[in-house]
Design an enzyme around this catalytic site. Structure first.
Site, PDB file in Angstrom:
ATOM      1  N   GLU A   1      -8.090   1.498   1.524  1.00 45.35           N
ATOM      2  CA  GLU A   1      -6.952   1.138   2.367  1.00 45.35           C
ATOM      3  C   GLU A   1      -7.484   0.805   3.754  1.00 45.35           C
ATOM      4  OE1 GLU A   1      -3.975   4.191   2.329  1.00 45.35           O
ATOM      5  OE2 GLU A   1      -3.567   3.952   0.189  1.00 45.35           O
TER       6      GLU A   1
ATOM      7  N   ARG B   1      -1.946   8.746  -4.473  1.00 44.53           N
ATOM      8  CA  ARG B   1      -3.221   8.372  -3.880  1.00 44.53           C
ATOM      9  C   ARG B   1      -3.861   7.278  -4.734  1.00 44.53           C
ATOM     10  NH1 ARG B   1      -1.346  10.337  -0.231  1.00 44.53           N
ATOM     11  NH2 ARG B   1      -1.956  12.163   1.019  1.00 44.53           N
TER      12      ARG B   1
ATOM     13  N   HIS C   1       0.915   1.418   2.139  1.00 41.13           N
ATOM     14  CA  HIS C   1       1.047   2.872   2.295  1.00 41.13           C
ATOM     15  C   HIS C   1       2.183   3.226   3.263  1.00 41.13           C
ATOM     16  CE1 HIS C   1      -1.388   6.851   1.933  1.00 41.13           C
ATOM     17  NE2 HIS C   1      -0.077   7.070   1.974  1.00 41.13           N
TER      18      HIS C   1
END
Length: 317
Positions: free
Chosen positions: A262, A233, A281
């Site tokens: 993000e 994370r 991601h």
């Protein structure tokens, strides 16, 4: 459902329930989420969706289950769900190999300066073969530090130890006898891991204890030749401190699949740094992993709305 999912799992849900799917590529805003959940008995959500008490209240007393299309669930207020008797599911295990493979990819790319080399070709700066050009780091026999030796951390360590005979240091809440026996691992405190490792890969879950776990002091404790990888994370790393450390060459490079926020804006300093590799991601982005995640997420919704045990249930206490 806050997003369309790959595969055919959705068909099973539509055969027995009325399904409303957010139709856009980008996630609903908090206001849009509140406007769309009224009357829902089940929610199928992504990590980008903040499911707090306001959302649960907007859904109404009929909300029975929240199924998160992810291993993590820090986007869901578990305490609020527990108070309301709402069950929460996630999709663990199936993305272990995909994420571990990407961590290997990131480490190799950073070690061999793949981003810088590719940029040199694209920009027309490649002039000739140079004996001292774009020198990177070799892996064989080096020390690997795994911050959080859970499923993904272990799978990643297996690849690095087996493939490059790396020495393994790891952090864990408790001793991991199998890791020690099969991979020659040694459990250490974080300070020692950072100080001794040539490559550091982050695999801990995000919580208040791990938020900014890798801060300016931690980065300063690493070797100047070290490479930092994060597929866990973004909030686990203090990004401002990381930018400064990369600019000042406190560490050699960083390779990240997760950031804060993000998406990371193209204008963010990390994006422009030659010794930083940033991906959007994609740790679980294989057809196998994402399809199986969809199957589990749908199973969780179906079970939750029929009062049965969830396939993968998150403990609320």
């Amino acid at each position: 459902m806050t997003r369309e999912l790959p595969g055919s799992a959705l068909t099973r849900l539509q055969q027995s329930h009325q399904v409303s799917i957010w139709p856009h590529r980008t996630p609903p805003t908090p206001a849009e989420l509140l406007d769309n959940v009224a009357g829902c008995h089940g929610l199928l959500t992504l990590l980008s969706d903040r499911i707090d008490e306001r959302v649960m209240e907007a859904a109404g007393s009929g909300l029975q289950v929240i199924s998160n299309y992810a291993v993590g669930y820090n986007n869901i207020d578990l305490a609020a769900a527990g108070r309301r008797g709402i069950r929460v599911g996630n999709t663990p295990d199936v993305l272990t190999d995909a994420t571990a493979d990407l961590a290997v990819t990131l480490l190799l790319a950073a070690a061999r300066r793949v981003k810088e080399a590719s940029d040199e070709v694209r920009s027309g700066q490649w002039q000739t073969w140079e004996p001292a050009g774009l020198l990177g780091r070799e892996l064989r026999g080096k020390t690997l530090g795994v911050v959080g030796i859970g499923r993904i951390g272990t799978a990643f360590a297996q690849r690095m130890v087996g493939g490059w005979n790396m020495k393994l240091l790891y952090t864990s809440r408790s001793p991991q006898a199998e890791v020690d026996e099969k991979l020659g691992g040694r459990r250490v405190e974080l300070d020692e891991l950072l100080r001794e490792s040539d490559f550091v890969s982050v695999h801990v879950a995000l919580c208040e204890e791990t938020r900014h776990l890798i801060d300016a002091a931690a980065l300063a404790n690493m070797k100047p030749s070290a490479i930092l990888v994060n597929t866990a994370r973004g909030e686990i790393i203090d990004q401002e401190a990381l930018v400064q450390a990369l600019r000042e060459e406190v560490i050699f490079a960083a390779a990240l699949d997760v950031t804060t926020p993000e998406p990371l804006p193209p204008s963010h300093p990390l994006v422009g740094l030659p010794n930083a590799l940033v991906l959007p991601h994609i740790g679980s982005a294989t057809d196998t992993a994402r399809h199986e995640m969809a199957e589990i997420a749908v199973d969780n919704v179906l079970a939750g709305m029929s009062g049965q045990a969830l396939r993968c249930e998150v403990p609320l206490a």
